[in-house]
Design a protein around this motif. Structure first.
Motif, PDB file in Angstrom:
ATOM      1  N   GLN A   1      57.344 -10.242  75.939  1.00  0.00           N
ATOM      2  CA  GLN A   1      56.408  -9.672  74.964  1.00  0.00           C
ATOM      3  C   GLN A   1      55.140  -9.220  75.679  1.00  0.00           C
ATOM      4  O   GLN A   1      54.794  -9.724  76.757  1.00  0.00           O
ATOM      5  N   VAL A   2      54.483  -8.261  75.069  1.00  0.00           N
ATOM      6  CA  VAL A   2      53.260  -7.694  75.638  1.00  0.00           C
ATOM      7  C   VAL A   2      52.148  -7.792  74.607  1.00  0.00           C
ATOM      8  O   VAL A   2      52.357  -7.534  73.421  1.00  0.00           O
ATOM      9  N   GLN A   3      50.970  -8.168  75.058  1.00  0.00           N
ATOM     10  CA  GLN A   3      49.802  -8.235  74.187  1.00  0.00           C
ATOM     11  C   GLN A   3      48.742  -7.268  74.689  1.00  0.00           C
ATOM     12  O   GLN A   3      48.507  -7.160  75.895  1.00  0.00           O
ATOM     13  N   LEU A   4      48.129  -6.569  73.748  1.00  0.00           N
ATOM     14  CA  LEU A   4      46.991  -5.695  74.032  1.00  0.00           C
ATOM     15  C   LEU A   4      45.791  -6.262  73.289  1.00  0.00           C
ATOM     16  O   LEU A   4      45.858  -6.471  72.070  1.00  0.00           O
ATOM     17  N   VAL A   5      44.720  -6.504  74.010  1.00  0.00           N
ATOM     18  CA  VAL A   5      43.525  -7.077  73.412  1.00  0.00           C
ATOM     19  C   VAL A   5      42.349  -6.146  73.655  1.00  0.00           C
ATOM     20  O   VAL A   5      41.959  -5.912  74.813  1.00  0.00           O
ATOM     21  N   GLU A   6      41.784  -5.640  72.559  1.00  0.00           N
ATOM     22  CA  GLU A   6      40.637  -4.740  72.645  1.00  0.00           C
ATOM     23  C   GLU A   6      39.331  -5.529  72.547  1.00  0.00           C
ATOM     24  O   GLU A   6      39.288  -6.607  71.951  1.00  0.00           O
ATOM     25  N   SER A   7      38.292  -4.960  73.098  1.00  0.00           N
ATOM     26  CA  SER A   7      36.949  -5.514  72.972  1.00  0.00           C
ATOM     27  C   SER A   7      35.951  -4.378  73.128  1.00  0.00           C
ATOM     28  O   SER A   7      36.302  -3.278  73.566  1.00  0.00           O
ATOM     29  N   GLY A   8      34.708  -4.671  72.749  1.00  0.00           N
ATOM     30  CA  GLY A   8      33.636  -3.711  72.963  1.00  0.00           C
ATOM     31  C   GLY A   8      33.160  -2.982  71.723  1.00  0.00           C
ATOM     32  O   GLY A   8      32.191  -2.220  71.793  1.00  0.00           O
ATOM     33  N   GLY A  16      24.089   6.877  70.055  1.00  0.00           N
ATOM     34  CA  GLY A  16      24.265   5.777  70.987  1.00  0.00           C
ATOM     35  C   GLY A  16      25.615   5.788  71.677  1.00  0.00           C
ATOM     36  O   GLY A  16      26.416   6.708  71.495  1.00  0.00           O
ATOM     37  N   SER A  17      25.844   4.741  72.465  1.00  0.00           N
ATOM     38  CA  SER A  17      27.072   4.643  73.257  1.00  0.00           C
ATOM     39  C   SER A  17      27.717   3.272  73.108  1.00  0.00           C
ATOM     40  O   SER A  17      27.037   2.280  72.862  1.00  0.00           O
ATOM     41  N   LEU A  18      29.014   3.268  73.269  1.00  0.00           N
ATOM     42  CA  LEU A  18      29.793   2.030  73.339  1.00  0.00           C
ATOM     43  C   LEU A  18      30.920   2.233  74.344  1.00  0.00           C
ATOM     44  O   LEU A  18      31.377   3.365  74.536  1.00  0.00           O
ATOM     45  N   ARG A  19      31.353   1.142  74.921  1.00  0.00           N
ATOM     46  CA  ARG A  19      32.500   1.187  75.823  1.00  0.00           C
ATOM     47  C   ARG A  19      33.539   0.200  75.340  1.00  0.00           C
ATOM     48  O   ARG A  19      33.287  -1.009  75.291  1.00  0.00           O
ATOM     49  N   LEU A  20      34.698   0.716  74.985  1.00  0.00           N
ATOM     50  CA  LEU A  20      35.803  -0.120  74.561  1.00  0.00           C
ATOM     51  C   LEU A  20      36.698  -0.445  75.758  1.00  0.00           C
ATOM     52  O   LEU A  20      36.871   0.380  76.649  1.00  0.00           O
ATOM     53  N   SER A  21      37.247  -1.641  75.736  1.00  0.00           N
ATOM     54  CA  SER A  21      38.199  -2.063  76.769  1.00  0.00           C
ATOM     55  C   SER A  21      39.460  -2.582  76.100  1.00  0.00           C
ATOM     56  O   SER A  21      39.419  -3.120  74.991  1.00  0.00           O
ATOM     57  N   CYS A  22      40.565  -2.434  76.778  1.00  0.00           N
ATOM     58  CA  CYS A  22      41.842  -2.953  76.283  1.00  0.00           C
ATOM     59  C   CYS A  22      42.628  -3.474  77.472  1.00  0.00           C
ATOM     60  O   CYS A  22      42.933  -2.722  78.399  1.00  0.00           O
ATOM     61  N   VAL A  23      42.935  -4.760  77.423  1.00  0.00           N
ATOM     62  CA  VAL A  23      43.673  -5.409  78.509  1.00  0.00           C
ATOM     63  C   VAL A  23      45.091  -5.715  78.050  1.00  0.00           C
ATOM     64  O   VAL A  23      45.285  -6.294  76.974  1.00  0.00           O
ATOM     65  N   ALA A  24      46.044  -5.337  78.860  1.00  0.00           N
ATOM     66  CA  ALA A  24      47.445  -5.623  78.576  1.00  0.00           C
ATOM     67  C   ALA A  24      47.905  -6.825  79.384  1.00  0.00           C
ATOM     68  O   ALA A  24      47.593  -6.949  80.569  1.00  0.00           O
ATOM     69  N   GLY A  26      51.347  -9.896  79.655  1.00  0.00           N
ATOM     70  CA  GLY A  26      52.694 -10.238  79.223  1.00  0.00           C
ATOM     71  C   GLY A  26      53.732  -9.820  80.233  1.00  0.00           C
ATOM     72  O   GLY A  26      53.454  -9.695  81.426  1.00  0.00           O
ATOM     73  N   SER A  27      54.924  -9.588  79.747  1.00  0.00           N
ATOM     74  CA  SER A  27      56.057  -9.324  80.619  1.00  0.00           C
ATOM     75  C   SER A  27      56.378  -7.834  80.651  1.00  0.00           C
ATOM     76  O   SER A  27      56.951  -7.288  79.705  1.00  0.00           O
ATOM     77  N   PHE A  28      55.988  -7.197  81.723  1.00  0.00           N
ATOM     78  CA  PHE A  28      56.333  -5.791  81.922  1.00  0.00           C
ATOM     79  C   PHE A  28      56.204  -5.473  83.396  1.00  0.00           C
ATOM     80  O   PHE A  28      55.503  -6.177  84.132  1.00  0.00           O
ATOM     81  N   PHE A  29      56.884  -4.397  83.805  1.00  0.00           N
ATOM     82  CA  PHE A  29      56.819  -3.998  85.206  1.00  0.00           C
ATOM     83  C   PHE A  29      55.529  -3.252  85.487  1.00  0.00           C
ATOM     84  O   PHE A  29      54.805  -3.538  86.440  1.00  0.00           O
ATOM     85  N   SER A  30      55.218  -2.279  84.648  1.00  0.00           N
ATOM     86  CA  SER A  30      53.968  -1.532  84.756  1.00  0.00           C
ATOM     87  C   SER A  30      53.733  -0.819  83.433  1.00  0.00           C
ATOM     88  O   SER A  30      54.575  -0.841  82.543  1.00  0.00           O
ATOM     89  N   ILE A  31      52.597  -0.174  83.346  1.00  0.00           N
ATOM     90  CA  ILE A  31      52.246   0.528  82.118  1.00  0.00           C
ATOM     91  C   ILE A  31      52.267   2.025  82.371  1.00  0.00           C
ATOM     92  O   ILE A  31      51.732   2.490  83.377  1.00  0.00           O
ATOM     93  N   SER A  32      52.864   2.747  81.464  1.00  0.00           N
ATOM     94  CA  SER A  32      52.904   4.203  81.558  1.00  0.00           C
ATOM     95  C   SER A  32      51.700   4.779  80.828  1.00  0.00           C
ATOM     96  O   SER A  32      50.572   4.539  81.220  1.00  0.00           O
ATOM     97  N   THR A  33      51.927   5.477  79.759  1.00  0.00           N
ATOM     98  CA  THR A  33      50.843   6.096  79.012  1.00  0.00           C
ATOM     99  C   THR A  33      50.062   5.058  78.212  1.00  0.00           C
ATOM    100  O   THR A  33      50.635   4.137  77.634  1.00  0.00           O
ATOM    101  N   TYR A 106      53.430  -0.629  72.313  1.00  0.00           N
ATOM    102  CA  TYR A 106      52.669  -1.782  71.826  1.00  0.00           C
ATOM    103  C   TYR A 106      51.312  -1.331  71.305  1.00  0.00           C
ATOM    104  O   TYR A 106      50.758  -0.311  71.753  1.00  0.00           O
ATOM    105  N   TRP A 107      50.777  -2.151  70.391  1.00  0.00           N
ATOM    106  CA  TRP A 107      49.487  -1.875  69.779  1.00  0.00           C
ATOM    107  C   TRP A 107      48.586  -3.095  69.869  1.00  0.00           C
ATOM    108  O   TRP A 107      49.058  -4.233  69.793  1.00  0.00           O
ATOM    109  N   GLY A 108      47.306  -2.845  70.010  1.00  0.00           N
ATOM    110  CA  GLY A 108      46.337  -3.908  69.906  1.00  0.00           C
ATOM    111  C   GLY A 108      45.999  -4.174  68.448  1.00  0.00           C
ATOM    112  O   GLY A 108      46.472  -3.495  67.539  1.00  0.00           O
TER     113      GLY A 108
END
Length: 117
Positions: A1-8, A16-24, A26-33, A106-108
């Motif tokens: 399973q894969v988890q995506l967790v957003e923050s920011g 104004g400005s904001l910067r969002l982050s998303c960390v993946a 779990g179990s995967f070889f690599s991330i494509s798009t 997958y979705w956060g």
């Protein structure tokens, strides 16, 4: 399973400005798009920005010149730098990713961005 967790996300004034982050993780070889979507109240979810495996990027017209998507493959993280924010950017922002080798999607859980004075 894969988890995506957003923050920011948060509350910011117009311009104004904001910067969002998303960390993946779990179990995967690599991330494509990877991409960022958003959904405003009463509206359909829309694609905001995409970054492909080779680093190419694409943006919806309404954010071109204001938002920048980037990624750090070593950290399995995608970012969305949002500048010159407008009232109409208010929405829940969702991270999206396709993992290799299965190209599963997958979705956060989403992070709220509110632009208000």
């Amino acid at each position: 399973q894969v988890q995506l967790v957003e923050s920011g996300g948060g509350l910011v004034q117009p311009g104004g400005s904001l910067r969002l982050s998303c960390v993946a993780s779990g179990s995967f070889f690599s991330i494509s798009t990877m991409g960022w979507y958003r959904q405003a109240p009463g509206k359909q979810r829309e694609l905001v920005a995409t970054i492909f495996g080779g680093g190419q990027t694409d943006y919806t017209d309404s954010v071109k010149g204001r938002f920048t998507i980037s990624r750090d493959n070593a950290k399995n993280t995608v970012y969305l730098q949002m500048n010159s924010l407008k009232y109409e950017d208010t929405a829940v922002y969702y991270c999206n990713a396709f993992t290799r080798p299965t190209m599963s999607e997958y979705w956060g859980q989403g992070t709220q961005v509110t632009v208000s004075s």
